[in-house]
Design a protein around this motif. Structure first.
Motif, PDB file in Angstrom:
ATOM      1  N   PRO A   3       0.722  -1.161   0.038  1.00  0.00           N
ATOM      2  CA  PRO A   3       0.028   0.008   0.097  1.00  0.00           C
ATOM      3  C   PRO A   3       0.888   1.196   0.060  1.00  0.00           C
ATOM      4  O   PRO A   3       0.451   2.126  -0.147  1.00  0.00           O
ATOM      5  N   ILE A   4       1.981   1.315   0.443  1.00  0.00           N
ATOM      6  CA  ILE A   4       2.869   2.378   0.231  1.00  0.00           C
ATOM      7  C   ILE A   4       3.028   2.932  -1.057  1.00  0.00           C
ATOM      8  O   ILE A   4       3.001   4.122  -1.362  1.00  0.00           O
ATOM      9  N   SER A   5       2.852   1.987  -2.259  1.00  0.00           N
ATOM     10  CA  SER A   5       3.091   2.500  -3.457  1.00  0.00           C
ATOM     11  C   SER A   5       1.974   2.313  -4.414  1.00  0.00           C
ATOM     12  O   SER A   5       1.720   3.062  -5.478  1.00  0.00           O
ATOM     13  N   TRP A   6       0.704   1.859  -3.775  1.00  0.00           N
ATOM     14  CA  TRP A   6      -0.544   1.754  -4.451  1.00  0.00           C
ATOM     15  C   TRP A   6      -1.358   2.847  -4.308  1.00  0.00           C
ATOM     16  O   TRP A   6      -1.265   3.554  -3.429  1.00  0.00           O
ATOM     17  N   LEU A   7      -2.234   3.401  -5.278  1.00  0.00           N
ATOM     18  CA  LEU A   7      -3.143   4.106  -5.130  1.00  0.00           C
ATOM     19  C   LEU A   7      -4.324   3.788  -4.165  1.00  0.00           C
ATOM     20  O   LEU A   7      -5.119   2.777  -4.583  1.00  0.00           O
ATOM     21  N   ASN A   8      -4.583   4.770  -3.229  1.00  0.00           N
ATOM     22  CA  ASN A   8      -5.875   4.685  -2.340  1.00  0.00           C
ATOM     23  C   ASN A   8      -6.833   5.437  -3.012  1.00  0.00           C
ATOM     24  O   ASN A   8      -6.824   6.589  -3.149  1.00  0.00           O
ATOM     25  N   TRP A   9      -7.995   4.558  -3.287  1.00  0.00           N
ATOM     26  CA  TRP A   9      -8.908   5.076  -4.031  1.00  0.00           C
ATOM     27  C   TRP A   9     -10.261   5.599  -3.193  1.00  0.00           C
ATOM     28  O   TRP A   9     -11.307   6.205  -3.348  1.00  0.00           O
ATOM     29  N   GLN A  10      -9.796   5.858  -1.904  1.00  0.00           N
ATOM     30  CA  GLN A  10     -10.463   6.426  -0.695  1.00  0.00           C
ATOM     31  C   GLN A  10      -9.772   7.423   0.105  1.00  0.00           C
ATOM     32  O   GLN A  10      -9.606   7.323   1.309  1.00  0.00           O
ATOM     33  N   PRO A  11      -9.416   8.489  -0.774  1.00  0.00           N
ATOM     34  CA  PRO A  11      -8.510   9.546  -0.205  1.00  0.00           C
ATOM     35  C   PRO A  11      -9.305  10.017   1.140  1.00  0.00           C
ATOM     36  O   PRO A  11     -10.416  10.399   1.217  1.00  0.00           O
ATOM     37  N   GLU A  12      -8.438  10.847   1.922  1.00  0.00           N
ATOM     38  CA  GLU A  12      -9.057  11.760   2.979  1.00  0.00           C
ATOM     39  C   GLU A  12      -9.554  12.878   2.767  1.00  0.00           C
ATOM     40  O   GLU A  12      -9.481  13.169   1.367  1.00  0.00           O
ATOM     41  N   LEU A  13     -10.091  13.868   3.415  1.00  0.00           N
ATOM     42  CA  LEU A  13     -10.485  14.856   3.153  1.00  0.00           C
ATOM     43  C   LEU A  13      -9.890  16.131   2.328  1.00  0.00           C
ATOM     44  O   LEU A  13     -10.215  16.413   1.233  1.00  0.00           O
ATOM     45  N   TYR A  14      -8.409  16.055   2.571  1.00  0.00           N
ATOM     46  CA  TYR A  14      -7.659  17.022   1.888  1.00  0.00           C
ATOM     47  C   TYR A  14      -7.400  16.278   0.327  1.00  0.00           C
ATOM     48  O   TYR A  14      -7.296  17.233  -0.625  1.00  0.00           O
ATOM     49  N   GLY A  15      -7.244  14.970   0.314  1.00  0.00           N
ATOM     50  CA  GLY A  15      -7.225  14.255  -0.971  1.00  0.00           C
ATOM     51  C   GLY A  15      -8.280  14.263  -1.791  1.00  0.00           C
ATOM     52  O   GLY A  15      -8.331  14.817  -3.138  1.00  0.00           O
ATOM     53  N   ARG A  16      -9.464  14.490  -1.472  1.00  0.00           N
ATOM     54  CA  ARG A  16     -10.951  14.759  -1.908  1.00  0.00           C
ATOM     55  C   ARG A  16     -10.754  16.319  -2.576  1.00  0.00           C
ATOM     56  O   ARG A  16     -11.325  16.568  -3.670  1.00  0.00           O
ATOM     57  N   GLU A  17     -10.489  17.331  -1.637  1.00  0.00           N
ATOM     58  CA  GLU A  17     -10.605  18.479  -2.232  1.00  0.00           C
ATOM     59  C   GLU A  17      -9.412  18.714  -3.273  1.00  0.00           C
ATOM     60  O   GLU A  17      -9.766  19.516  -4.249  1.00  0.00           O
ATOM     61  N   MET A  18      -8.478  18.311  -3.142  1.00  0.00           N
ATOM     62  CA  MET A  18      -7.290  18.280  -4.316  1.00  0.00           C
ATOM     63  C   MET A  18      -7.835  17.669  -5.448  1.00  0.00           C
ATOM     64  O   MET A  18      -7.562  18.327  -6.544  1.00  0.00           O
ATOM     65  N   LEU A  19      -8.326  16.672  -5.442  1.00  0.00           N
ATOM     66  CA  LEU A  19      -8.857  15.996  -6.556  1.00  0.00           C
ATOM     67  C   LEU A  19     -10.107  16.958  -7.424  1.00  0.00           C
ATOM     68  O   LEU A  19      -9.993  17.039  -8.613  1.00  0.00           O
ATOM     69  N   ARG A  20     -11.042  17.612  -6.450  1.00  0.00           N
ATOM     70  CA  ARG A  20     -11.862  18.597  -7.214  1.00  0.00           C
ATOM     71  C   ARG A  20     -11.134  19.635  -7.901  1.00  0.00           C
ATOM     72  O   ARG A  20     -11.394  20.024  -8.861  1.00  0.00           O
ATOM     73  N   PHE A  21     -10.231  20.174  -7.165  1.00  0.00           N
ATOM     74  CA  PHE A  21      -9.547  21.274  -7.716  1.00  0.00           C
ATOM     75  C   PHE A  21      -8.653  20.948  -9.053  1.00  0.00           C
ATOM     76  O   PHE A  21      -8.765  21.539  -9.910  1.00  0.00           O
ATOM     77  N   VAL A  22      -7.874  19.905  -9.108  1.00  0.00           N
ATOM     78  CA  VAL A  22      -7.248  19.429 -10.098  1.00  0.00           C
ATOM     79  C   VAL A  22      -8.089  18.906 -11.248  1.00  0.00           C
ATOM     80  O   VAL A  22      -7.752  19.366 -12.543  1.00  0.00           O
ATOM     81  N   THR A  23      -9.329  18.428 -11.169  1.00  0.00           N
ATOM     82  CA  THR A  23     -10.226  18.096 -12.270  1.00  0.00           C
ATOM     83  C   THR A  23     -10.819  19.312 -12.781  1.00  0.00           C
ATOM     84  O   THR A  23     -10.697  19.428 -14.039  1.00  0.00           O
ATOM     85  N   GLU A  24     -11.058  20.385 -12.199  1.00  0.00           N
ATOM     86  CA  GLU A  24     -11.621  21.537 -12.689  1.00  0.00           C
ATOM     87  C   GLU A  24     -10.054  22.363 -13.346  1.00  0.00           C
ATOM     88  O   GLU A  24     -10.514  22.750 -14.418  1.00  0.00           O
ATOM     89  N   LEU A  25      -9.186  22.104 -12.871  1.00  0.00           N
ATOM     90  CA  LEU A  25      -7.951  22.802 -13.593  1.00  0.00           C
ATOM     91  C   LEU A  25      -7.521  22.121 -14.883  1.00  0.00           C
ATOM     92  O   LEU A  25      -7.534  22.749 -15.762  1.00  0.00           O
ATOM     93  N   LEU A  26      -7.700  20.997 -15.129  1.00  0.00           N
ATOM     94  CA  LEU A  26      -7.435  20.081 -16.044  1.00  0.00           C
ATOM     95  C   LEU A  26      -8.274  20.477 -17.290  1.00  0.00           C
ATOM     96  O   LEU A  26      -7.909  20.344 -18.503  1.00  0.00           O
ATOM     97  N   ARG A  27      -9.526  20.920 -16.971  1.00  0.00           N
ATOM     98  CA  ARG A  27     -10.517  21.343 -18.013  1.00  0.00           C
ATOM     99  C   ARG A  27     -10.070  22.371 -18.720  1.00  0.00           C
ATOM    100  O   ARG A  27     -10.435  22.569 -20.108  1.00  0.00           O
TER     101      ARG A  27
END
Length: 690
Positions: free
Chosen positions: A538-562
């Motif tokens: 798990p140190i190297s694997w992608l965690n598909w259930q990120p914590e609060l800051y990870g979910r916030e980052m995902l929202r920001f990055v998704t909007e940015l990539l558009r």
């Protein structure tokens, strides 16, 4: 021996090729007086059928060949050099050693495979790797087509096939986790994220045992063949199913308008140093496949024990044939060359001014529409960033990574270098001779800290690798923001999150092609380990259930990539800061308009430019200072009576930190704007005629 019907066969195509009512086998063996083809009845067979080749009809020039009737796809095989013409210094011939076919399309590492025993002299039939005869002619590609995204609209996603879905949080059944098929299941995630290409860490068959005792090789930079996909990434267990599953993955990604780029390792193999195993190349022709020093010992410009001799005609042919295979038979869209500088060394390890293999790849008509990315350095100190021979090569820009990290971290004297990286690194890639997409920009990659660890650790923590923390780079330009590693301090975590957003904005807006690392969009952590080559956990694997800051980052990055990536369902009606920086004269600013501060102690920079495609003025301000600053905005050059509108401000709380594409932008009515400490602001002003 054999009772099968044999005929001379040919060497027009190397490897094992089904033809007629049997299979043609052909292999390089210039120093062999006789060869043996071994046909195994099963993976555990220790007494294979032996076909001895010593008559002239089976020998043409440097090649051995034979057509064997009745051998079909699925047959297990290997080779032996029965007799050598010469045992001159530097050779490793062993008449009892079973060797892989360098052109084999499928490699089997059975349960009894043992890397260490293959390093000892004598027979390895009880533990050898084997090839499988394959027939690629009948796969249905349907209406597959290459997406062919221009680099100007591309976003590369560096991804590990196993690590992408292996974690139980992926929600996939066990048999799909960590596989090519598992990638297919997660394509909707990649589409929603907005990337245009996946860059897969090595998928050539590699040796998982090439690691320290008790560890396994996770990254895969340990190839034992250049034509065979890694079988352990397949969800099916059949000998031939892995090839179909890999192609299914490519076909599915293409249907989703996502390109497939392979991280290819043509600089060394899993055979290691002189005391390493004899698996294939070393046992066939050590001096042809590897560079040797004056004492006939392996050179180590790769840092992995040996160095492929890309200048040798046979090795050069093997590399280019491998590239054509993956392009034409497996439909991949491009290649990232690991330690590509090694391809410019000659047979003695010396750099060449006009290396033939690099030139050949650059000019190969069958690769003309593929993407060619180079890691333009090697472990021997050869650094060719900005100097790769050939116009088509694009390069990982390590200077971009380091200079942006240092600027955001707050190092002195970095404003000028940071500005240069923003505009495409013209000091490295001369704009009169290079297109603006020569630079592949990245902040983090597999080799080093993740983005979250970059803002959470001052130093590496690689103790789990078992090398007393000696491995991995010490030059990370990271900053933990006050606490080493995880913390419950909300202020520190908020600042780390802001810095992570700053890195993403800079990477996505700079001239060049951005690459992001798997999991950085959700703030994946490796707990400070910056060299997880042996951490298949798990140190190297992608965690598909990120914590609060990870979910916030995902929202920001998704909007940015558009704002960057090609989205088929949306017209190109949005501004492009990167295009503005590429096509226009740039005005530089400080806290006051047109007064940039280039001094040693400066930590801020502003710029304005014009995007002619969309008739939009663009302004950006980068505050790497540790205090808020109020800046005076320059008037929009092409709309002097217009007002700036905010696209993003990483200093604001979500969701105000970024305006989703297509939504109304907040209008800035004042000529002054207050920027938070350590933040990035991007504003636009559209022409009134729009």
């Amino acid at each position: 021996m054999t009772t099968r019907k044999l005929s001379a066969g040919h060497c027009r195509q190397l490897g094992a090729t089904p033809e007629g009512h049997g299979t043609n086998f052909a292999i390089w063996g210039r120093l062999a007086k006789s060869m043996e083809l071994l046909l195994f009845s099963s993976e555990k067979d220790e007494h294979p059928e032996v076909i001895l080749l010593k008559e002239q009809e089976y020998h043409s020039g440097y090649y051995w060949h034979v057509h064997v009737s009745g051998v079909n796809a699925g047959q297990l095989y290997a080779w032996r050099v029965k007799e050598a013409l010469s045992n001159r210094p530097g050779t490793h011939f062993d008449p009892e050693k079973a060797l892989l076919d360098p052109y084999g399309r499928r490699i089997v590492l059975s349960e009894n495979y043992d890397r260490q025993l293959s390093a000892k002299s004598g027979s390895n039939l009880h533990c050898c790797a084997k090839n499988v005869v394959t027939d690629l002619r009948h796969y249905d590609w349907e209406d597959d087509h290459y997406p062919r995204h221009p680099l100007s609209r591309s976003v590369i996603y560096e991804m590990h096939v196993r690590g992408f879905t292996q974690d139980p949080s992926s929600g996939l059944p066990d048999y799909l986790r960590g596989t090519y098929a598992g990638v297919i299941e997660k394509i909707p995630y990649l589409q929603e994220l907005g990337i245009t290409a996946v860059e897969l860490l090595p998928i050539f068959q590699f040796d998982p045992q090439d690691a320290r005792p008790g560890k396994s090789n996770y990254w895969g930079y340990s190839p034992i063949g250049f034509f065979a996909p890694h079988a352990e990434y397949a969800s099916v267990g059949s000998h031939l199913g892995v090839l179909d599953e890999f192609r299914d993955m490519v076909k599915a990604l293409h249907k989703a308008n996502i390109e497939v780029i392979l991280d290819v390792v043509y600089n060394h193999t899993a055979e290691g140093g002189d005391d390493g195993p004899v698996l294939c190349f070393r046992g066939l022709d050590n001096d042809a496949f590897y560079t040797l020093d004056e004492n006939y010992h392996s050179t180590n410009y790769s840092g992995c024990g040996n160095t492929l001799d890309a200048s040798h005609p046979m090795t050069k042919k093997m590399i280019t044939d491998s590239l054509r295979f993956w392009r034409e038979e497996m439909h991949v869209d491009g290649f990232r060359f690991d330690l590509a500088a090694i391809l410019s060394r000659d047979g003695y390890g010396q750099p060449m001014n006009d290396p033939p293999t690099i030139r050949t790849i650059d000019g190969d008509y069958s690769l003309a529409d593929t993407k060619l990315f180079a890691e333009a350095w090697d472990a021997g100190g050869l650094y060719l960033v900005g100097r790769m021979v050939g116009d088509r090569w694009r390069e990982w820009n390590g200077r971009f990574r380091d200079d942006v990290r240092r600027f955001i971290k707050g190092d002195n004297g970095m404003v000028s270098a940071f500005a240069t990286r923003l505009i495409g690194s013209p000091d490295i890639y001369h704009p009169e001779y290079s297109d603006p997409y020569k630079s592949l920009n990245f902040i983090a990659c597999h080799d080093g800290f993740t983005l979250w660890d970059l803002v959470s650790y001052n130093r590496k923590h690689n103790e789990a690798n078992g090398e007393d923390n000696r491995d991995g780079s010490n030059d990370n330009y990271s900053w933990n923001h006050g606490v080493e590693g995880p913390t419950g301090d909300a202020k520190i975590n908020a600042l780390r999150l802001r810095q992570a957003k700053n890195f993403f904005v800079i990477n996505l807006m700079s001239v060049g092609t951005p690459m992001i690392q798997m999991g950085d969009e959700t703030l994946r952590t490796q707990r400070g380990n910056n060299n997880v080559y042996c951490q298949d956990n798990p140190i190297s694997w992608l965690n598909w259930q990120p914590e609060l800051y990870g979910r916030e980052m995902l929202r920001f990055v998704t909007e940015l990539l558009r704002y960057r990536a090609v989205l088929k369902e949306e017209p190109r009606s949005f501004f492009s800061l990167e295009q503005a920086l590429e096509n226009a004269t740039i005005d530089w600013h400080g806290v006051q308009p047109f007064q940039p501060d280039w001094s040693e102690n400066s930590h801020v920079l502003g710029l304005s430019a014009y995007d002619p495609t969309h008739d939009v003025d663009v302004y950006a301000f980068f505050n790497a200072w540790w205090e808020p600053l109020t800046v005076t905005l320059p008037p929009p050059a092409h709309s002097p009576h217009g007002h700036w509108k905010r696209v993003c401000d990483t200093g604001l709380l979500p969701p105000a930190d970024i305006t989703p594409l297509g939504c109304d932008y907040a209008e800035i009515l004042s000529s002054e704007y207050k920027t938070a400490s350590r933040s990035v602001v991007v504003l636009i002003c559209q022409n009134h005629s729009q």
